[in-house]
Design a protein around this motif. Structure first.
Motif: not given
Length: 490
Positions: A237, A240, A246
């Protein structure tokens, strides 16, 4: 039947139970378990006997992303760096240039045989351009295939590392389909940002995760796998969030961790091995529920044509062109071409056009689903046969045991020695995890004065400790003595 809070656990657990039981016997008939998981999901769906109504691409995408986190992370943990290092260049070229060439060649073919625009065609080609980690890991390991000349590490490295490339290409061509005024040049910065940040973040989070795991004192062994899960999701996360890839980050992070000495590593590996299987089942069941078989039937003809072109032409083109500058026997290249399994990942990627609401999203999804099913059926069922035909399989009696297998299977040792730790030994005052013991040896007990200490990764070695060590052979004993330095055998 509509899924509610009251019945979702019952339905889910029944489907999971059926999948495990059916999957247990499936290989007697040569059918990959992944297809059976899909089939069970489809039978339970609105067009099947279960009548479960599930038409939520957003939820399916979320389940897919979570599942892929576990599958890729587990695959990374099981990747032996010493086995991968000799074929690192080949694997990386396959997972980048190979994926790009496959996407472009298949996209061009789709453009010629359908009424898709060039960008829509390239979008479909990108979605199915990567080999599926879940399918490759599952089938290679469940069939226990041992292959010659580093073939298996090559295939597992490619399948574990090429999803990020396909993901970036999918997002790039989806952007071009939505914003047709943009040029291909405009997506290059996004591509570079995704790959560079993803790679850097994966390595950085890997080092940070190792420090965290080995230095945090949780007190309970069962909490360490939970800690690793949290670190896995943080890696994905956070990467990303800053615009990196990710999927690439968690794979690199896992490869790094899998080749380091970690506290309670055996427990962590066992848990992720089980979670990877669970997530494969959940993912394929979910995608089986999401698809409507009645909507696939009209596209079976064009789907089969595209699938055959992918298997026979596009995949070999990507493999042979990307490997043309490497020394490799023809039969190895052919086998790598054949192990181009498509599975759940393309179906998950096909939900992105659905959520974006482009005109041909449902057509793309149905064609991709059919391609994945035919790929696993045609290629997945013939991996063993092709390995024998091409003479790339190792005989049963010489199959190697990997380092991860030693952790997961708790393989028995052939020798036991008691090793006394001298007061001036390098090991005095250090934790077991910091000694970097060889994988062929385990400390099973420590005799300390009149007490017996159960060792763990955080256990500190003291002077005059007597280590009870299980070993593979005399070579393992020599390695242990080198690690302890100046210690003497009782």
């Amino acid at each position: 039947m509509d899924l509610t809070i009251e019945n979702i656990l019952l339905v889910g657990s029944l489907l999971l139970f059926i999948s495990i039981v059916v999957g247990k016997t499936s290989y007697k008939f040569g059918v990959p378990t992944l297809i059976l998981f899909l089939a069970i999901g489809m039978l339970a769906g609105s067009d099947g006997i279960g009548g479960i109504v599930f038409d939520d691409p957003k939820l399916a995408q979320f389940i897919g992303i979570v599942s892929l986190n576990f599958i890729l992370f587990s695959g990374g943990l099981d990747t032996n760096w010493n086995a991968v290092k000799p074929i690192l260049r080949e694997g990386l070229v396959l997972s980048t240039l190979g994926v790009l060439l496959t996407a472009l060649s298949l996209g061009t073919f789709v453009w010629f045989v359908t009424d898709f625009t060039i960008y829509e065609s390239m979008l479909l080609g990108s979605i199915v351009s990567s080999t599926d980690a879940a399918a490759v890991f599952s089938i290679l390991r469940s069939k226990n295939l041992a292959l010659k000349s580093n073939l298996r590490p090559t295939l597992e490295l490619e399948s574990g590392s090429n999803d990020p490339m396909a993901y970036v290409l999918t997002l790039a061509f989806l952007t071009l389909v939505i914003h047709q005024d943009q040029s291909i040049v405009s997506i290059i910065p996004m591509f570079l940002k995704q790959m560079i940040l993803g790679g850097l973040a994966g390595f950085a989070f890997g080092k940070l995760s190792k420090i965290t795991i080995n230095n945090i004192k949780l007190g309970f062994e069962g909490l360490y796998p939970v800690l690793v899960i949290s670190l896995m999701f943080i890696t994905f996360s956070a990467t990303d969030f800053v615009g990196g890839n990710g999927f690439l980050a968690i794979y690199i992070c896992a490869v790094y961790l899998g080749n380091q000495d970690l506290i309670h590593k055996s427990t962590i590996l066992k848990m992720f091995d089980g979670m990877a299987w669970l997530m494969q089942i959940v993912l394929f069941l979910t995608l089986g529920l999401l698809v409507f078989p009645s909507q696939i039937i009209p596209y079976m003809g064009i789907g089969l044509l595209i699938s055959l072109f992918l298997i026979i032409v596009a995949r070999p083109v990507g493999v042979f062109l990307s490997l043309m500058f490497f020394k490799m026997k023809l039969r190895r290249r052919v086998y790598i071409s054949w192990v181009g399994l498509r599975g759940a990942v393309p179906i998950v990627f096909a939900t992105y056009p659905l959520l974006a609401g482009i005109d041909k999203a449902h057509i793309i999804f149905n064609i991709v689903f059919f391609i994945s099913v035919t790929s696993v059926l045609i290629q997945g069922t013939t991996l063993s046969i092709f390995s024998k035909w091409l003479n790339v399989a190792l005989p049963e009696e010489v199959k190697p045991i990997t380092g991860s297998d030693r952790y997961i299977l708790n393989l028995p040792k052939s020798e036991m020695e008691e090793i006394s730790v001298a007061p001036d030994s390098f090991a005095v005052g250090k934790r077991i995890i910091d000694l970097h013991f060889p994988q062929s040896a385990f400390i099973v007990m420590i005799k300390r004065d009149t007490k017996f200490v159960r060792p763990g990764g955080s256990t500190v070695i003291e002077a005059n400790d007597i280590l009870v060590v299980l070993l593979d052979n005399e070579d393992s004993l020599n390695e242990v003595n080198e690690v302890l330095a100046k210690s003497s055998v009782v």
